[in-house]
Structures are given as structure tokens and as C-alpha cells.
Write an enzyme that holds these catalytic residues in place. Structure first.
Site, mmCIF file in Angstrom:
data_model
loop_
_atom_site.group_PDB
_atom_site.id
_atom_site.type_symbol
_atom_site.label_atom_id
_atom_site.label_comp_id
_atom_site.label_asym_id
_atom_site.label_seq_id
_atom_site.Cartn_x
_atom_site.Cartn_y
_atom_site.Cartn_z
ATOM 1 N N ASP A 165 -12.165 2.996 2.495
ATOM 2 C CA ASP A 165 -12.412 2.510 3.890
ATOM 3 C C ASP A 165 -13.708 2.526 4.071
ATOM 4 O O ASP A 165 -14.283 2.970 4.978
ATOM 5 C CB ASP A 165 -11.516 3.007 4.632
ATOM 6 C CG ASP A 165 -11.507 2.116 5.933
ATOM 7 O OD1 ASP A 165 -11.784 1.161 5.924
ATOM 8 O OD2 ASP A 165 -11.061 2.533 6.996
ATOM 9 N N LYS A 167 -17.366 1.764 5.139
ATOM 10 C CA LYS A 167 -18.128 0.889 6.008
ATOM 11 C C LYS A 167 -18.840 1.374 6.865
ATOM 12 O O LYS A 167 -18.671 2.694 7.301
ATOM 13 C CB LYS A 167 -17.034 -0.278 6.711
ATOM 14 C CG LYS A 167 -15.873 0.646 7.585
ATOM 15 C CD LYS A 167 -14.972 -0.301 7.989
ATOM 16 C CE LYS A 167 -13.801 0.290 8.899
ATOM 17 N NZ LYS A 167 -12.959 -0.616 9.337
ATOM 18 N N ASN A 170 -17.415 3.839 9.734
ATOM 19 C CA ASN A 170 -16.892 5.223 9.267
ATOM 20 C C ASN A 170 -17.754 6.029 8.629
ATOM 21 O O ASN A 170 -17.628 7.057 8.088
ATOM 22 C CB ASN A 170 -15.879 4.897 8.282
ATOM 23 C CG ASN A 170 -14.480 4.271 8.695
ATOM 24 O OD1 ASN A 170 -14.041 4.472 9.786
ATOM 25 N ND2 ASN A 170 -13.620 3.835 7.676
ATOM 26 N N ASP A 183 -12.480 9.201 8.920
ATOM 27 C CA ASP A 183 -11.506 8.354 8.858
ATOM 28 C C ASP A 183 -10.827 8.270 7.546
ATOM 29 O O ASP A 183 -11.268 7.234 6.543
ATOM 30 C CB ASP A 183 -11.861 6.803 9.288
ATOM 31 C CG ASP A 183 -10.501 6.428 9.746
ATOM 32 O OD1 ASP A 183 -9.403 6.431 9.106
ATOM 33 O OD2 ASP A 183 -10.454 5.155 10.572
ATOM 34 N N THR A 200 -10.758 -2.875 4.846
ATOM 35 C CA THR A 200 -11.375 -3.910 5.770
ATOM 36 C C THR A 200 -11.714 -5.135 4.917
ATOM 37 O O THR A 200 -12.434 -5.130 3.837
ATOM 38 C CB THR A 200 -12.719 -3.215 6.311
ATOM 39 O OG1 THR A 200 -12.396 -1.983 7.177
ATOM 40 C CG2 THR A 200 -13.379 -4.176 7.462
#
Length: 351
Positions: A165, A167, A170, A183, A200
């Protein structure tokens, strides 16, 4: 800012049950000694993030006046939204890792209504906010943040953990300007491959979209997307709907901004390789191939790990519990969540 973005910050408050019923380990900021808390040991100050089934609150430990972030999840909602495995995976993974570029879990606990996870509080806010305000980052700033992410991903992969995840939302910035990955809801212990579609859309590797089974290589693909987004101000694969994004990812056609540094362009190209067996970071030498790329020429990786490099952005922070870098959220009576039955509670007996 959605709670998934602050997901690893936790906070506080008195529970309806005696906190003595469950104890768990915590690593103190100043030492590796384990420490047990009870919910009555904290003052809840304010909400700094909200989500579908919980919130993140800033809190203060009464005995030391140290600030922390507490993630508070309503058990009934976690079960209803079929997030039990994600939440348990997140706790289990965070409980066994410790790293300077990861938002570290300090303590966890549950009562009959809620799950609680206590994290260090990272007061600088999200990298996402700084990137949007700046439009795009300079080559040197993007390079700095990338070095810290590479070190963190290399550590996670050495522990057989795929993050899944990556990005800007985060990535939190601490008061000194260094990154902290937050996260871990999609993180997973991996021996071989996994087939779960998660992440995502703009950051998904082609093998996730194609349901071919994926491994740690997806994190290096996401790193290529992130470097591009930091340098361009937008991701390389973008569309108004997820299916349009997936089509562009599978086609692999990238439009390159004219201002892009050619050496940075080269590392992005080598990370955004459709064939994961030829993707930088996923070959014989692993992360070493990334660290040896000429975009990092002159980087002392030991200095990176020791946080000796000078950060490009120092957040505006007045004190350790400053919340100015997070959005304002309406406060709600989260304590009113219903209790769950014994069979549901058993799902979280090791929490």
C-alpha cells in the site's frame, strides 16, 4: 485525510471494561523494554483521522506526558465489513517489526466493543499534503524520500513481509523531516505468492490486476509509481475510473514530463517493468540493485539508515503533540459502539 492514511496512529481513553483483562507488549520509545498499559493510563485529546470502522486519536500518557496516537476500531464494524483478517494481520505484523522509517506499534488491547492499537505519534502530517502544496518535488527531495523508503522496504522484505500500500498518503513526516510508513492493513507475511486483489488503483502492479499471483515485487513497482508522482506531481497511470487505470497499467505506456531528470527516468523505467522477474529490486541482488543505481550515486546508505541525511522539508511543529499538520475532524462518542457476543470476541482473543 482518511483514517486509512493515518491508520497507524492511536489514542486513548477509558473503556467500559477493566483493562486488566488483556495485556500486550509495547516497546518504549527510549528502550526496548516491554511495557504494559491500561486504557486508564491515557488522556484522549482529539481525533486526527476517521474511517469506516474507526478513528485515530491523539493521546497523552499520563505518567510521562508523552504523546501517542491510538487507533480505535469498533469490533462490530470490523466484523460487518469483513476486515477481521486485515486487522489481525496488521497487528501481528506490526507487533514483530521495529524500524526507524516505520510508525512503530507500542501496545494493543481489546475490550468487548473495541480494538485499540497505540502508535508513536508522527506530528508532521502526510507526505501527500506536502506534495500537493508543492505541486511536485525537486529531484533531490524525491531522491531523499526514496532512499528512506528503499531502506524500509528492504527491511520488510527481509522479514518476508509484503507491504502492498505504498502511496503518499501512507507516508508521514516526523518533526525532524524524516519519513515513517504507516497503515499496514494490506501488509502480509509471504512465503511464496498471494492472490488477493488489494491496494490503491494507481499503484497496483500488473500482476495484481491480472490475478497471476504476486509477491514482494509489487512494492518495487509501487516505488516506481511513487517516484514518478513525486517528480511529476501526478501518477503515471491515471483515469477517471479504476478500469481505465488498470487498462493503462497493463498497456504500460507512460508519458514522460519534459523536465524529468533522465537518470530518475531510468530508475522509474526499471521499476515499472511488466515482467516482475526483470523488475529492479526483484532480481538476484534484491534491493542492492536499486541502491546501486546511478540515481543514488554518492548516497551513503548507512547514513540514510541512521537518519543523518538532511531532510528537504522540516514541518512546522510547535511541540510534540502539535496537530496543525492534520485535518480537523468532528468528535463523536465512539464509546457508544455496541458490545459483541462471545463467539465474535473469540476472533480477537490474541489481540
Amino acid at each position: 485525510m482518511a483514517s486509512s492514511k493515518v491508520a497507524h496512529q492511536l489514542s486513548d481513553s477509558l473503556s467500559k471494561e477493566s483493562p486488566s483483562s488483556v495485556s500486550s507488549s509495547v516497546s518504549d520509545d527510549s528502550s526496548d523494554s516491554e511495557k504494559d498499559f491500561g486504557l486508564e493510563d491515557f488522556d484522549i485529546i482529539k481525533t486526527i483521522g476517521t474511517g469506516t470502522f474507526g478513528r485515530v486519536c491523539l493521546c497523552r500518557e499520563k505518567a510521562t506526558d508523552k504523546f501517542a496516537a491510538m487507533k480505535i476500531l469498533a469490533i462490530a464494524d470490523v466484523i460487518r465489513l469483513k476486515q477481521v483478517d486485515h486487522v489481525k494481520n496488521e497487528k501481528n505484523i506490526l507487533a514483530e517489526i521495529r524500524h526507524p522509517f516505520i510508525v512503530n506499534l507500542k501496545w494493543y488491547y481489546h475490550d468487548s466493543c473495541h480494538l485499540f492499537m497505540l502508535f508513536e505519534y508522527v506530528c508532521g502530517g502526510e507526505l501527500f499534503s506536502y506534495l500537493r502544496n508543492a505541486g511536485r518535488f525537486s529531484t533531490s527531495a524525491s531522491n531523499f524520500y526514496t532512499t528512506e523508503i528503499v531502506i524500509a522496504l528492504e527491511y520488510l522484505h527481509s522479514q518476508s513481509i509484503v507491504y502492498r500500500d505504498l502511496k503518499p498518503e501512507n507516508l508521514l513526516i516526523d518533526k525532524d523531516g524524516h519519513l515513517k510508513i504507516t497503515d499496514f492493513g494490506f501488509a502480509k507475511k509471504l512465503n511464496d505468492r498471494t492472490w488477493t486483489l488489494c491496494g490503491t488503483p494507481e499503484y497496483l502492479a500488473p500482476e495484481i490486476i491480472q490475478s497471476k499471483g504476486h509477491n514482494k515485487a509489487v512494492d518495487w513497482w509501487a516505488l516506481g509509481v511513487l517516484i514518478y508522482e513525486m517528480l511529476a506531481g501526478y501518477p503515471p497511470f491515471f483515469d477517471d475510473n479504476p478500469f481505465g487505470i488498470y487498462k493503462k497499467i497493463l498497456e504500460g505506456k507512460i508519458e514522460w514530463p519534459r523536465h524529468l531528470d533522465p537518470v530518475a527516468k531510468d530508475i522509474i523505467k526499471k521499476l515499472l517493468v511488466q515482467d516482475r522477474t526483470k523488475r529492479l529490486g526483484n532480481m538476484k541482488n534484491g534491493a542492492e540493485d536499486i541502491k546501486r543505481h546511478r540515481w543514488f550515486k554518492g548516497v551513503d546508505w548507512h547514513d540514510v539508515y541512521c537518519r543523518r541525511l538532511k531532510p528537504p522539508i522540516i514541518p512546522q511543529v510547535g511541540y510534540d503533540g502539535d496537530t496543525r499538520n492534520f485535518d480537523e475532524y468532528p468528535e463523536a462518542d465512539w464509546r457508544s459502539a455496541p458490545s459483541v457476543g462471545e463467539s465474535d470476541l473469540k476472533l480477537f482473543e490474541d489481540f
